[in-house]
Scaffold this motif. Sequence first.
Motif, short mmCIF file in Angstrom:
data_model
loop_
_atom_site.label_atom_id
_atom_site.label_comp_id
_atom_site.label_asym_id
_atom_site.label_seq_id
_atom_site.Cartn_x
_atom_site.Cartn_y
_atom_site.Cartn_z
N ARG A 24 0.85 -1.20 0.00
CA ARG A 24 0.00 0.00 0.00
C ARG A 24 0.89 1.25 0.00
O ARG A 24 1.08 1.86 -1.04
CB ARG A 24 -0.96 -0.04 1.21
CG ARG A 24 -2.14 0.89 1.06
CD ARG A 24 -1.84 2.32 1.41
NE ARG A 24 -1.47 2.50 2.80
CZ ARG A 24 -0.94 3.61 3.28
NH1 ARG A 24 -0.71 4.65 2.49
NH2 ARG A 24 -0.60 3.71 4.56
N ASP A 25 1.52 1.57 1.12
CA ASP A 25 2.38 2.77 1.14
C ASP A 25 3.58 2.54 0.21
O ASP A 25 4.00 3.45 -0.51
CB ASP A 25 2.87 3.04 2.57
CG ASP A 25 3.04 4.53 2.84
OD1 ASP A 25 3.52 5.21 1.93
OD2 ASP A 25 2.69 4.99 3.94
N LEU A 84 -6.86 -0.03 3.38
CA LEU A 84 -6.93 1.36 3.83
C LEU A 84 -8.24 1.98 3.33
O LEU A 84 -8.77 1.57 2.29
CB LEU A 84 -5.73 2.14 3.26
CG LEU A 84 -5.55 3.57 3.76
CD1 LEU A 84 -5.21 3.60 5.25
CD2 LEU A 84 -4.45 4.30 2.98
N HIS A 108 -8.67 -0.23 7.93
CA HIS A 108 -7.79 0.82 8.45
C HIS A 108 -8.30 2.15 7.90
O HIS A 108 -8.13 2.44 6.72
CB HIS A 108 -6.35 0.53 7.98
CG HIS A 108 -5.37 1.61 8.33
ND1 HIS A 108 -4.11 1.65 7.77
CD2 HIS A 108 -5.45 2.68 9.17
CE1 HIS A 108 -3.46 2.70 8.25
NE2 HIS A 108 -4.24 3.34 9.09
N PHE A 110 -8.57 6.42 8.08
CA PHE A 110 -7.74 7.54 8.55
C PHE A 110 -8.31 8.88 8.12
O PHE A 110 -9.08 8.96 7.16
CB PHE A 110 -6.30 7.40 7.99
CG PHE A 110 -6.18 7.76 6.53
CD1 PHE A 110 -6.56 6.87 5.54
CD2 PHE A 110 -5.69 9.01 6.15
CE1 PHE A 110 -6.46 7.21 4.19
CE2 PHE A 110 -5.58 9.36 4.79
CZ PHE A 110 -5.97 8.45 3.82
N SER A 150 -6.18 5.92 12.03
CA SER A 150 -4.93 6.69 11.97
C SER A 150 -5.20 8.18 11.95
O SER A 150 -6.06 8.66 11.20
CB SER A 150 -4.16 6.37 10.69
OG SER A 150 -3.51 5.14 10.80
N GLU A 152 -3.72 11.04 10.50
CA GLU A 152 -2.69 11.41 9.53
C GLU A 152 -2.01 12.72 9.95
O GLU A 152 -2.66 13.64 10.44
CB GLU A 152 -3.31 11.56 8.13
CG GLU A 152 -2.24 11.68 7.06
CD GLU A 152 -2.79 12.09 5.70
OE1 GLU A 152 -4.00 12.38 5.58
OE2 GLU A 152 -1.99 12.14 4.75
N ASN A 178 -3.27 4.37 15.37
CA ASN A 178 -1.98 4.57 14.72
C ASN A 178 -1.63 6.06 14.67
O ASN A 178 -2.47 6.88 14.29
CB ASN A 178 -2.08 3.99 13.30
CG ASN A 178 -0.77 4.06 12.56
OD1 ASN A 178 0.30 3.83 13.13
ND2 ASN A 178 -0.83 4.40 11.28
N PRO A 180 0.76 8.33 12.76
CA PRO A 180 1.76 8.42 11.70
C PRO A 180 2.62 9.68 11.82
O PRO A 180 2.12 10.74 12.18
CB PRO A 180 0.93 8.49 10.42
CG PRO A 180 -0.47 8.17 10.81
CD PRO A 180 -0.60 8.55 12.24
N THR A 182 3.71 11.34 9.25
CA THR A 182 3.44 11.32 7.80
C THR A 182 4.54 11.95 6.97
O THR A 182 4.83 11.50 5.87
CB THR A 182 2.08 12.02 7.55
OG1 THR A 182 1.10 11.34 8.33
CG2 THR A 182 1.68 12.01 6.09
N HIS A 213 3.70 4.76 12.52
CA HIS A 213 3.90 4.63 11.07
C HIS A 213 4.83 5.78 10.70
O HIS A 213 4.39 6.92 10.59
CB HIS A 213 2.52 4.76 10.40
CG HIS A 213 2.53 4.84 8.92
ND1 HIS A 213 2.01 3.85 8.12
CD2 HIS A 213 2.95 5.81 8.07
CE1 HIS A 213 2.11 4.20 6.85
NE2 HIS A 213 2.68 5.40 6.79
N HIS A 215 7.72 7.85 8.46
CA HIS A 215 8.36 8.07 7.16
C HIS A 215 9.80 8.52 7.39
O HIS A 215 10.18 8.98 8.46
CB HIS A 215 7.54 9.04 6.32
CG HIS A 215 6.39 8.35 5.65
ND1 HIS A 215 6.49 7.79 4.41
CD2 HIS A 215 5.14 8.07 6.09
CE1 HIS A 215 5.33 7.22 4.09
NE2 HIS A 215 4.49 7.37 5.10
O1 KIV Z 1 1.81 8.36 6.12
C1 KIV Z 1 0.62 8.30 6.49
O2 KIV Z 1 0.10 9.15 7.22
C2 KIV Z 1 -0.17 7.19 5.98
C3 KIV Z 1 -1.50 6.99 6.61
C4 KIV Z 1 -2.55 6.77 5.60
C5 KIV Z 1 -1.43 5.88 7.61
O3 KIV Z 1 0.28 6.44 5.15
#
Ligand code: KIV
Length: 523
Positions: A24-25, A84, A108, A110, A150, A152, A178, A180, A182, A213, A215
Amino acid sequence: MTQSKTESPKQERDRIVIFDTTMRDGEQSPGASMTLEEKLEIAKLLEELGVDVIEAGFAIASKGDFEAIAEISKVIRDSVVCSLARSGAADVDRAAEALKGAARKRIHTFIATSPLHMKHKLQMTPETVHQAVHDSVTRARNYCDDVEWSAEDGTRTEHDFLCRTVETAIKAGAGTINIPDTVGYTMPDEFTALIGMLRNRVPNIDKAVLSVHCHNDLGLAVANSLAAVRAGARQIECTINGLGERAGNAAMEEIVMGIGTRSDLLPYRTGVKTETIMRASLLVSAVTGFVVQPNKAIVGANAFAHEAGIHQDGMLKHSGTYEIMTPESVGLTKSTLVMGKHSGRHAFKTKLRDLGYELGDNALFDAFTRFKDLADKKKDIYDEDIIALVDDSMTRRNERIKVTALKVSCGTGVRPKAELELEIDGARSTTTAEGDGPVDAVFNGIGQLFPHRAHLQLFQIHAVTEGTDAQGEVTVRLEEDGRTVNGQGADTDTMVASAYAYVNALNKLLVKREKTAPAALSA
Ligand code: KIV
Ligand code: ZN
């Protein structure tokens, strides 16, 4: 998997739930698109790896995502399959529809909660966002017991509002919350404090598993995830090879080996069978065409290599001098010389089984024929050669366009020329084409026999093993009308491998085209 079907991960205080979002991501990375078959293969390997939750896609995003989630739901039995969904009713309904066949499923949902995202992206007030949290989780709970919510851009959200939305989501029935990071903005200490703040201030927080989550925009995704675990988070969202939007997500292999290696500081466990990590990394890299950098932690080609004399000397005396993990613990076995031209079908089949392949009779026959061809060209055949050969054979079975013959001439003072024969839906045709280089000539020839509008976005080649007789593994990325596909090909002849890879990508585009509008084969 070590976790039984009835055992909920949240019952164990030291158990970290591994939530994989490679499909997904990870797939959101430009160029990292995967076909349905590739997603199925990855999902099966993730389950074998022991991943707890597989986020298989974003059901409403495309027909392809929906189909992938539905098909993965049919075959995965141990891992939870997840889709998602944004907060709208249509998103949640579509996710539920895609997950219908799953033995264990999760929705899931968000919505962004930071002032910046609410005002500029969503153009919603905090009150309407808060209401959407309640409505989306409630709707998702009508479809399944396992719902994740989530926030976001959670790390840039005002604390009071974050606490309020988290409390509401849990009240509405979310079992996983969750947070994130982001945009990959937070720092380990700050994230520890944020998770601690939620645990202290949200009255019903004990009713949910806290998840993160992260990045990797500042290169801190893994550090931030582990910092959150030390503060009480018990689910980590991550991807194989750290694939993901922009600089990617936290790399699963780094998270899992970090927890396993520093159990003195991180007294937790995951259900991941670390010996399968290398296979998963290779598969995701081959499917996406995203080469793993040689110095990448855990799965890079140099991660366990010792070049400096002083290091080699230390290693010979005691491997612990320069190695904090064994290569075997991540599934890196010493490259073994497997067989040569005299090896028989039985030995070949046994070798395939050791490498994790169970082929049917026809596929075995094809693979064995190619193995014999390879053995004629290459004296020593290694595990890597067999893997490349079998993956390549399986990739090209049932393709509508096939390369049946290729001869390339090039060199100083001559214009490169390719004589090519393709079989297209059973009919063979030939052509001769020239180009600015031999690869260009081959691709021009393919364009003459099968005219198409696709643009070449990437051409990449790497050697499967060492030595000048090594097989070349080629990745070709093609784009047509916004659809991107990666094709692969392997052969000791790099021109043949290039032709295989290009034609493999064209075949994938055809499959995508057929799914939108079944039509006769034409460009
Ligand atoms: O990075 C993010 O916020 C996401 C959310 C959809 C979980 O990928
Ligand atoms: Zn993300």
